[in-house]
Design a protein around this motif. Structure first.
Motif, mmCIF file in Angstrom:
data_model
loop_
_atom_site.group_PDB
_atom_site.id
_atom_site.type_symbol
_atom_site.label_atom_id
_atom_site.label_comp_id
_atom_site.label_asym_id
_atom_site.label_seq_id
_atom_site.Cartn_x
_atom_site.Cartn_y
_atom_site.Cartn_z
ATOM 1 N N TRP A 11 0.921 -1.173 -0.172
ATOM 2 C CA TRP A 11 -0.036 -0.094 0.031
ATOM 3 C C TRP A 11 0.860 1.273 0.086
ATOM 4 C CZ3 TRP A 11 -5.271 -0.230 -0.416
ATOM 5 C CH2 TRP A 11 -5.772 -1.280 -0.309
ATOM 6 N N GLU A 12 0.485 2.115 -0.811
ATOM 7 C CA GLU A 12 1.157 3.492 -0.705
ATOM 8 C C GLU A 12 0.257 4.661 -0.299
ATOM 9 O OE1 GLU A 12 3.616 6.794 -3.443
ATOM 10 O OE2 GLU A 12 2.546 5.266 -4.465
ATOM 11 N N ILE A 13 0.500 5.065 0.975
ATOM 12 C CA ILE A 13 -0.153 5.720 1.790
ATOM 13 C C ILE A 13 0.539 7.083 2.074
ATOM 14 C CG2 ILE A 13 -1.798 6.264 3.935
ATOM 15 C CD1 ILE A 13 -1.976 3.058 3.880
ATOM 16 N N ASN A 14 0.064 8.219 1.581
ATOM 17 C CA ASN A 14 0.924 9.609 2.023
ATOM 18 C C ASN A 14 2.381 9.351 1.567
ATOM 19 O OD1 ASN A 14 -1.543 10.905 2.713
ATOM 20 N ND2 ASN A 14 -1.216 10.029 4.848
ATOM 21 N N GLY A 15 2.711 8.667 0.376
ATOM 22 C CA GLY A 15 4.101 8.504 0.000
ATOM 23 C C GLY A 15 4.825 7.674 0.588
ATOM 24 N N LYS A 16 4.149 6.739 1.594
ATOM 25 C CA LYS A 16 4.882 5.662 2.463
ATOM 26 C C LYS A 16 4.446 4.387 1.763
ATOM 27 C CE LYS A 16 5.581 3.993 7.025
ATOM 28 N NZ LYS A 16 5.345 4.121 8.488
ATOM 29 N N LEU A 17 5.387 3.574 1.928
ATOM 30 C CA LEU A 17 5.095 2.032 1.391
ATOM 31 C C LEU A 17 4.740 1.196 2.490
ATOM 32 C CD1 LEU A 17 7.429 1.820 -1.834
ATOM 33 C CD2 LEU A 17 5.026 2.285 -1.715
ATOM 34 N N ILE A 18 3.839 0.498 2.606
ATOM 35 C CA ILE A 18 3.389 -0.426 3.478
ATOM 36 C C ILE A 18 3.296 -1.710 3.050
ATOM 37 C CG2 ILE A 18 1.860 -0.857 5.690
ATOM 38 C CD1 ILE A 18 1.138 2.314 5.703
ATOM 39 N N LEU A 19 4.053 -2.729 3.579
ATOM 40 C CA LEU A 19 3.827 -4.064 2.986
ATOM 41 C C LEU A 19 2.996 -4.986 3.545
ATOM 42 C CD1 LEU A 19 4.869 -6.242 0.666
ATOM 43 C CD2 LEU A 19 6.940 -6.746 2.243
ATOM 44 N N LEU A 21 -9.397 -3.621 7.358
ATOM 45 C CA LEU A 21 -10.066 -2.402 6.982
ATOM 46 C C LEU A 21 -9.995 -1.425 7.814
ATOM 47 C CD1 LEU A 21 -12.988 -3.795 4.900
ATOM 48 C CD2 LEU A 21 -10.789 -3.269 4.184
ATOM 49 N N LYS A 22 -9.982 -1.810 8.944
ATOM 50 C CA LYS A 22 -9.673 -1.087 10.274
ATOM 51 C C LYS A 22 -8.377 -0.315 10.155
ATOM 52 C CE LYS A 22 -10.376 -0.967 15.317
ATOM 53 N NZ LYS A 22 -11.012 -1.854 16.631
ATOM 54 N N GLU A 23 -7.491 -0.941 10.061
ATOM 55 C CA GLU A 23 -5.774 -0.451 10.049
ATOM 56 C C GLU A 23 -5.634 0.444 8.949
ATOM 57 O OE1 GLU A 23 -2.745 -4.034 11.219
ATOM 58 O OE2 GLU A 23 -4.053 -4.453 9.751
ATOM 59 N N LEU A 24 -6.442 0.236 7.675
ATOM 60 C CA LEU A 24 -6.290 1.001 6.647
ATOM 61 C C LEU A 24 -7.223 2.610 7.020
ATOM 62 C CD1 LEU A 24 -7.055 -1.309 3.570
ATOM 63 C CD2 LEU A 24 -5.043 0.321 3.790
ATOM 64 N N SER A 25 -8.335 2.557 7.653
ATOM 65 C CA SER A 25 -8.997 3.364 8.090
ATOM 66 C C SER A 25 -8.120 4.315 9.089
ATOM 67 C CB SER A 25 -10.287 2.955 8.925
ATOM 68 O OG SER A 25 -11.229 2.193 8.048
ATOM 69 N N LYS A 26 -7.608 3.692 9.923
ATOM 70 C CA LYS A 26 -6.613 4.503 10.902
ATOM 71 C C LYS A 26 -5.573 5.047 10.243
ATOM 72 C CE LYS A 26 -7.224 1.751 15.310
ATOM 73 N NZ LYS A 26 -6.569 0.928 16.243
ATOM 74 N N LEU A 27 -4.742 4.425 9.257
ATOM 75 C CA LEU A 27 -3.512 4.746 8.533
ATOM 76 C C LEU A 27 -3.977 6.127 7.655
ATOM 77 C CD1 LEU A 27 -1.855 1.562 7.720
ATOM 78 C CD2 LEU A 27 -0.936 3.443 9.123
ATOM 79 N N THR A 28 -5.247 6.137 7.435
ATOM 80 C CA THR A 28 -5.655 7.294 6.335
ATOM 81 C C THR A 28 -6.764 8.357 6.777
ATOM 82 O OG1 THR A 28 -7.439 5.863 5.468
ATOM 83 C CG2 THR A 28 -5.577 5.640 4.474
ATOM 84 N N GLY A 29 -7.176 8.130 8.026
ATOM 85 C CA GLY A 29 -7.954 9.057 8.600
ATOM 86 C C GLY A 29 -9.534 8.932 8.480
ATOM 87 N N PHE A 30 -9.595 7.766 7.754
ATOM 88 C CA PHE A 30 -10.977 7.408 7.309
ATOM 89 C C PHE A 30 -12.033 7.350 8.462
ATOM 90 C CE2 PHE A 30 -14.572 4.473 6.322
ATOM 91 C CZ PHE A 30 -15.086 5.101 5.185
ATOM 92 N N LYS A 31 -13.063 7.662 8.630
ATOM 93 C CA LYS A 31 -13.990 7.675 9.628
ATOM 94 C C LYS A 31 -15.279 6.950 9.224
ATOM 95 C CE LYS A 31 -11.775 10.309 12.717
ATOM 96 N NZ LYS A 31 -10.496 10.052 12.609
#
Length: 129
Positions: free
Chosen positions: A105-113, A118-128
Motif C-alpha cells: 500500500w502507498e499511503i501519503n508517500g509511504k510504502l506499507i507491505l 479495513l480497520k488498519e487502513l482506516s486508521k492509517l488514512t484518517g477514514f471515519k
C-alpha cells in the motif's frame, strides 16, 4: 527418470484442490465476496485520497486483501498490477517505486507491505465510518 514420472503422474491425476489464477491463465484477480457499504465507502475514500495498492494477480495475499473489500469495493480501489503478464500491467511503475512484495500500500508517500485490515487502513488514512 522413473522417480520423477510417478510423482508427476500422481499430481496430474489428483483433483486441483487449491485454486490459483495463474494456473488457469486468468492474469487478473477475481474477487468473489460481497462488499459492505462501509468497505465501498472506504475504497472510494482511499482512491480519492491517492492511496494505491500495488498487487500481482498470482499473489494469494493480494487476493486475501481484495476479498476483505469485496468485489464492488475492489473496483473502486486504485490498484496497480505489477505482474508483467497481468492484465493492464504497469510493471515499470512498480520497478520505479521499488515495490518489494505484495500487496504493498502507498499511503501519503509511504510504502506499507502486507495485508491490512479495513480497520488498519482506516486508521492509517484518517477514514471515519
Amino acid at each position: 527418470m522413473k522417480s520423477l514420472l510417478i510423482p508427476l503422474l500422481a499430481f496430474l491425476t489428483l483433483p486441483n484442490v487449491v485454486f490459483s489464477s495463474h494456473l488457469y491463465n486468468q492474469r487478473e484477480l477475481i474477487v468473489t465476496t460481497e462488499s459492505t457499504e462501509e468497505s465501498i465507502e472506504l475504497a472510494k475514500y482511499l482512491n480519492k485520497n491517492g492511496v494505491v495498492k500495488y498487487s500481482a494477480y498470482w499473489c494469494p495475499n493480494c487476493l486475501n486483501q481484495s476479498e476483505l473489500f469485496g468485489k464492488q469495493a475492489y473496483n473502486e480501489l486504485n490498484v496497480v498490477e505489477c505482474a508483467r503478464d497481468g492484465i493492464n500491467s504497469k510493471t515499470q511503475i512498480c520497478i520505479d517505486k521499488k515495490i518489494q512484495g505484495f500487496p504493498t500500500w502507498e499511503i501519503n508517500g509511504k510504502l506499507i507491505l502486507g495485508v491490512l485490515s479495513l480497520k488498519e487502513l482506516s486508521k492509517l488514512t484518517g477514514f471515519k465510518y
